[in-house]
Motif scaffolding. Structure first.
Motif, PDB file in Angstrom:
ATOM      1  N   THR A   1     -11.502   0.667   4.796  1.00 14.11           N
ATOM      2  CA  THR A   1     -11.316   1.993   5.410  1.00 14.11           C
ATOM      3  C   THR A   1     -11.442   1.922   6.912  1.00 14.11           C
ATOM      4  O   THR A   1     -10.632   2.461   7.660  1.00 14.11           O
ATOM      5  CB  THR A   1     -12.348   2.978   4.850  1.00 14.11           C
ATOM      6  N   THR A   2     -12.459   1.204   7.345  1.00 12.43           N
ATOM      7  CA  THR A   2     -12.663   1.061   8.783  1.00 12.43           C
ATOM      8  C   THR A   2     -11.503   0.338   9.423  1.00 12.43           C
ATOM      9  O   THR A   2     -11.022   0.711  10.505  1.00 12.43           O
ATOM     10  CB  THR A   2     -13.981   0.303   9.059  1.00 12.43           C
ATOM     11  N   SER A   3     -10.986  -0.651   8.707  1.00  7.82           N
ATOM     12  CA  SER A   3      -9.850  -1.417   9.240  1.00  7.82           C
ATOM     13  C   SER A   3      -8.623  -0.540   9.364  1.00  7.82           C
ATOM     14  O   SER A   3      -7.909  -0.575  10.361  1.00  7.82           O
ATOM     15  CB  SER A   3      -9.585  -2.612   8.313  1.00  7.82           C
ATOM     16  N   GLU A   4      -8.370   0.285   8.316  1.00 13.01           N
ATOM     17  CA  GLU A   4      -7.193   1.167   8.354  1.00 13.01           C
ATOM     18  C   GLU A   4      -7.287   2.185   9.479  1.00 13.01           C
ATOM     19  O   GLU A   4      -6.322   2.469  10.167  1.00 13.01           O
ATOM     20  CB  GLU A   4      -7.052   1.887   7.006  1.00 13.01           C
ATOM     21  N   LEU A   5      -8.496   2.749   9.654  1.00 13.28           N
ATOM     22  CA  LEU A   5      -8.677   3.714  10.740  1.00 13.28           C
ATOM     23  C   LEU A   5      -8.450   3.066  12.074  1.00 13.28           C
ATOM     24  O   LEU A   5      -7.856   3.650  12.990  1.00 13.28           O
ATOM     25  CB  LEU A   5     -10.094   4.311  10.678  1.00 13.28           C
ATOM     26  N   GLY A   6      -8.914   1.821  12.146  1.00 11.80           N
ATOM     27  CA  GLY A   6      -8.715   1.130  13.413  1.00 11.80           C
ATOM     28  C   GLY A   6      -7.253   0.928  13.723  1.00 11.80           C
ATOM     29  O   GLY A   6      -6.841   0.939  14.870  1.00 11.80           O
ATOM     30  N   VAL A   7      -6.428   0.755  12.678  1.00 12.43           N
ATOM     31  CA  VAL A   7      -4.983   0.581  12.871  1.00 12.43           C
ATOM     32  C   VAL A   7      -4.324   1.917  13.192  1.00 12.43           C
ATOM     33  O   VAL A   7      -3.440   2.012  14.031  1.00 12.43           O
ATOM     34  CB  VAL A   7      -4.359  -0.056  11.614  1.00 12.43           C
ATOM     35  N   MET A   8      -4.777   3.036  12.550  1.00 10.64           N
ATOM     36  CA  MET A   8      -4.121   4.344  12.686  1.00 10.64           C
ATOM     37  C   MET A   8      -4.454   5.046  13.992  1.00 10.64           C
ATOM     38  O   MET A   8      -3.652   5.789  14.505  1.00 10.64           O
ATOM     39  CB  MET A   8      -4.535   5.250  11.512  1.00 10.64           C
ATOM     40  N   GLU A   9      -5.597   4.799  14.512  1.00 16.86           N
ATOM     41  CA  GLU A   9      -6.028   5.558  15.683  1.00 16.86           C
ATOM     42  C   GLU A   9      -5.087   5.432  16.877  1.00 16.86           C
ATOM     43  O   GLU A   9      -4.712   6.429  17.485  1.00 16.86           O
ATOM     44  CB  GLU A   9      -7.457   5.166  16.062  1.00 16.86           C
ATOM     45  N   PRO A  10      -4.658   4.270  17.276  1.00 19.91           N
ATOM     46  CA  PRO A  10      -3.725   4.170  18.414  1.00 19.91           C
ATOM     47  C   PRO A  10      -2.401   4.872  18.147  1.00 19.91           C
ATOM     48  O   PRO A  10      -1.822   5.496  19.032  1.00 19.91           O
ATOM     49  CB  PRO A  10      -3.537   2.661  18.580  1.00 19.91           C
ATOM     50  N   GLN A  11      -1.918   4.786  16.886  1.00 18.41           N
ATOM     51  CA  GLN A  11      -0.649   5.448  16.549  1.00 18.41           C
ATOM     52  C   GLN A  11      -0.789   6.972  16.661  1.00 18.41           C
ATOM     53  O   GLN A  11       0.076   7.659  17.204  1.00 18.41           O
ATOM     54  CB  GLN A  11      -0.219   5.050  15.139  1.00 18.41           C
ATOM     55  N   THR A  12      -1.905   7.448  16.102  1.00 15.26           N
ATOM     56  CA  THR A  12      -2.149   8.894  16.159  1.00 15.26           C
ATOM     57  C   THR A  12      -2.295   9.367  17.588  1.00 15.26           C
ATOM     58  O   THR A  12      -1.756  10.402  17.994  1.00 15.26           O
ATOM     59  CB  THR A  12      -3.420   9.253  15.373  1.00 15.26           C
ATOM     60  N   LEU A  13      -3.020   8.604  18.357  1.00 16.49           N
ATOM     61  CA  LEU A  13      -3.216   8.961  19.768  1.00 16.49           C
ATOM     62  C   LEU A  13      -1.903   8.977  20.523  1.00 16.49           C
ATOM     63  O   LEU A  13      -1.642   9.868  21.353  1.00 16.49           O
ATOM     64  CB  LEU A  13      -4.191   7.973  20.407  1.00 16.49           C
ATOM     65  N   ALA A  14      -1.048   8.001  20.210  1.00 10.81           N
ATOM     66  CA  ALA A  14       0.254   7.937  20.882  1.00 10.81           C
ATOM     67  C   ALA A  14       1.091   9.160  20.559  1.00 10.81           C
ATOM     68  O   ALA A  14       1.769   9.728  21.430  1.00 10.81           O
ATOM     69  CB  ALA A  14       0.992   6.662  20.465  1.00 10.81           C
ATOM     70  N   ARG A  15       1.036   9.540  19.248  1.00 11.27           N
ATOM     71  CA  ARG A  15       1.789  10.744  18.858  1.00 11.27           C
ATOM     72  C   ARG A  15       1.261  11.986  19.579  1.00 11.27           C
ATOM     73  O   ARG A  15       2.023  12.828  20.042  1.00 11.27           O
ATOM     74  CB  ARG A  15       1.688  10.950  17.344  1.00 11.27           C
ATOM     75  N   LEU A  16      -0.052  12.089  19.606  1.00 10.40           N
ATOM     76  CA  LEU A  16      -0.655  13.241  20.272  1.00 10.40           C
ATOM     77  C   LEU A  16      -0.292  13.292  21.744  1.00 10.40           C
ATOM     78  O   LEU A  16      -0.005  14.360  22.299  1.00 10.40           O
ATOM     79  CB  LEU A  16      -2.184  13.202  20.110  1.00 10.40           C
ATOM     80  N   LEU A  17      -0.312  12.129  22.390  1.00 11.72           N
ATOM     81  CA  LEU A  17       0.066  12.076  23.810  1.00 11.72           C
ATOM     82  C   LEU A  17       1.521  12.483  24.007  1.00 11.72           C
ATOM     83  O   LEU A  17       1.865  13.196  24.955  1.00 11.72           O
ATOM     84  CB  LEU A  17      -0.173  10.672  24.367  1.00 11.72           C
ATOM     85  N   HIS A  18       2.374  12.035  23.095  1.00 11.62           N
ATOM     86  CA  HIS A  18       3.794  12.383  23.189  1.00 11.62           C
ATOM     87  C   HIS A  18       4.005  13.893  23.016  1.00 11.62           C
ATOM     88  O   HIS A  18       4.761  14.520  23.768  1.00 11.62           O
ATOM     89  CB  HIS A  18       4.579  11.614  22.121  1.00 11.62           C
ATOM     90  N   ILE A  19       3.315  14.446  22.020  1.00  3.64           N
ATOM     91  CA  ILE A  19       3.410  15.898  21.780  1.00  3.64           C
ATOM     92  C   ILE A  19       2.894  16.676  22.986  1.00  3.64           C
ATOM     93  O   ILE A  19       3.496  17.661  23.426  1.00  3.64           O
ATOM     94  CB  ILE A  19       2.621  16.284  20.514  1.00  3.64           C
ATOM     95  N   LEU A  20       1.763  16.192  23.525  1.00  2.00           N
ATOM     96  CA  LEU A  20       1.175  16.858  24.678  1.00  2.00           C
ATOM     97  C   LEU A  20       2.104  16.805  25.893  1.00  2.00           C
ATOM     98  O   LEU A  20       2.279  17.804  26.608  1.00  2.00           O
ATOM     99  CB  LEU A  20      -0.177  16.219  25.025  1.00  2.00           C
TER     100      LEU A  20
END
Length: 520
Positions: A8-27
């Motif tokens: 779980t920790t590994s998956e979150l570590g992989v998803m966080e940059p992607q999610t952040l990138a999406r959020l930055l793009h939306i912003l």
């Protein structure tokens, strides 16, 4: 059961940059969109300001809003003298941009349609229509006045005259000796009953509750307007309905509907039940007859229309008559010649104040017009909201959104239009009518509206009830002249000063006059 947190920790570590990138793009996208929207929204404002910046601005040494409140008449007069043939920019008491236009441009402005220059939109904010609910565009009552009341004036003349006599006997003291009389208070009662006779018929016009509506509605309405203007704009939807002044206004509307309901129902039922039923000859019946065409058939809507008529008629007529009497008391040299003219006109018409007799009272008509010239109901006239930008014939451009108005009082005191304009000459307009052309005769009547006579407005929205009001005022003054001598208290000779606030100018209702009955 054992919970494995490693994957779980590994998956979150992989998803966080992607999610952040999406959020930055939306912003970023939202920010760019917001900036584009802001620029698009602001460009019209920049254009609006640029157009206004091209107009000359009148700056007074009195300075700011306080100067506007205390010296409005002087401000408009100074601006008029400085920019006599051009439109200029001022700031109104409400903080709006007001473009003051010269009277020479009125003939071209009156031709513009309502979707370019709007009278109702001009009063929306000044009268806080959203909250006071006064009809800004009273099409039903205007239609009834033009199609029914004005054509009926000759037919109703004897009825109105009889009501004048009865109301004066009821509300004025006998005055066998010089008696101090609060004339404005007396006149508002007299005018309420006379107008009520035309508005609702012979029975209801004497009803104490109806008469209370007539005499108090305008006061309640203006109290409400002043209270609303003290509330911050963003708080108005929440606070205004709770204001005591608004609650009192709503109660008055309900009271008017309750008073009128029996009459409305009785007339509706009578018309349905009896094809030979004789319709009453009054405003209420005319409103009922035309109501369906204008979507106004409920008692509540008809009551609001009646209250609109009361607002337009009772206090304006009272103030005009009060101004006339204050001036008569301070110009006593006019009393005898005016009284003689009234007597002569009546003698030629079987001793009655007929329509023809009123037409023959040309000196009285002139006196009324001269008083209104020097003591007009407002310092400005022809208020219109500009809905579409217009280019004037002199090349000036007026953008949408502003209010335009005409400096009426400044025009009335311009000696280029009225020679020796600062001097009161009660027979000024009589002399112009007697020695002039047919055009001079028409232009110098009390009811006339033109670019130099703006007391009743101008153009298609000029007061439709001015013919009724003129007859009513003339009958009241004629009866007072026949029955009473008039003078200022304490043998004073100076006329009472007007109360001037913002662009309004009214006679002081607290003042008194001395009356003494004329012995036969």
């Amino acid at each position: 059961m054992e919970f494995n947190t490693t994957n779980t920790t590994s998956e979150l570590g992989v998803m966080e940059p992607q999610t952040l990138a999406r959020l930055l793009h939306i912003l970023q996208t939202a920010t760019v969109a917001a900036l584009i929207f802001a620029v698009c929204a602001y460009i019209p404002k920049l254009k609006h300001r640029a157009h206004l910046a091209k107009l000359p601005v009148f700056n007074s040494s009195t300075g700011g809003g306080k100067g506007y409140i205390k010296s409005t008449k002087d401000l408009y007069s100074e601006g008029y003298r400085k920019f006599k043939d051009r439109a200029f920019l001022m700031t109104t008491l409400q903080g709006e941009s007001s473009v003051v236009v010269p009277q020479a441009l009125l003939p071209e402005l009156r031709k513009l349609p309502d979707d370019v220059l709007s009278f109702p939109k001009a009063i929306d904010r000044s009268m806080e229509v959203k909250y006071t609910r006064i009809e800004a565009d009273p099409r039903l009552s205007v239609h009834a006045i033009r199609s029914d009341l004005t054509p009926a004036l000759a037919r109703l003349n004897s009825t109105i005259c009889a009501e004048v006599d009865d109301a004066m006997r009821q509300h004025l003291p006998l005055c066998h000796e010089w008696t101090e009389v609060p004339i404005s208070d007396k006149l508002v009662d007299v005018v309420a009953r006379i107008s009520g006779r035309v508005f609702v018929g012979p029975d209801l016009c004497q009803d104490p509750e109806y008469l209370e509506c007539c005499t108090k509605y305008t006061i309640y309405l203006m109290d409400a307007v002043r209270a609303i203007k003290k509330v911050r704009p963003w708080l108005k939807p929440l606070m205004v309905p709770r204001l005591p002044e608004i609650i009192r206004l709503r109660d008055m509307e309900k009271k008017a509907a309750r008073i009128l309901q029996p009459m409305v129902r009785e007339r509706m039922e009578a018309e349905k039940a009896d094809p030979d039923w004789q319709r009453p000859d009054d405003m209420m019946q005319w409103l009922l007859s035309h109501g369906a065409e204008h979507g106004k058939q409920s008692v509540e809507s008809l009551a609001n229309t009646q209250l609109g008529l009361i607002f337009a008629a009772i206090h304006t007529t009272t103030m005009t008559a009060t101004n006339l009497l204050y001036t008569l008391a301070s110009t006593p040299e006019y009393i005898v010649p005016l009284r003689e003219e009234v007597r002569e006109a009546m003698a030629e018409n079987d001793g009655k104040i007929t329509t023809r007799a009123l037409q023959h009272m040309v000196k009285l008509d002139s006196y009324m017009k001269e008083v209104t010239r020097l003591y007009p109901p407002g310092i400005t006239s022809f208020a219109r909201r500009v809905l579409k930008g217009i280019t004037l014939s002199n090349g000036q451009y007026i953008p949408a959104g502003v209010i335009i108005e005409v400096p009426a009082q400044a025009i009335y005191t311009d000696s280029d239009h009225f020679p020796d304009s600062g001097t009161f000459d009660g027979f000024r307009h009589y002399k112009l009518r007697q020695g002039g052309t047919a055009s001079d005769h028409a232009r110098n009547q009390f009811v006339t509206t033109n670019e130099l006579n703006l007391a009743f407005g101008y153009g298609r929205h000029a007061c439709p009830g001015r013919f009724f009001a003129a007859n009513e005022i003339k009958m009241i003054i004629a009866r007072l002249l026949l029955d009473f001598d008039i003078k200022m208290p304490g043998d004073a000779t100076e006329r009472y000063l007007q109360i001037e606030t913002g662009s309004s100018s009214i006679p002081d209702p607290r003042k008194t006059l001395m009356l003494k009955r004329v012995e036969a």
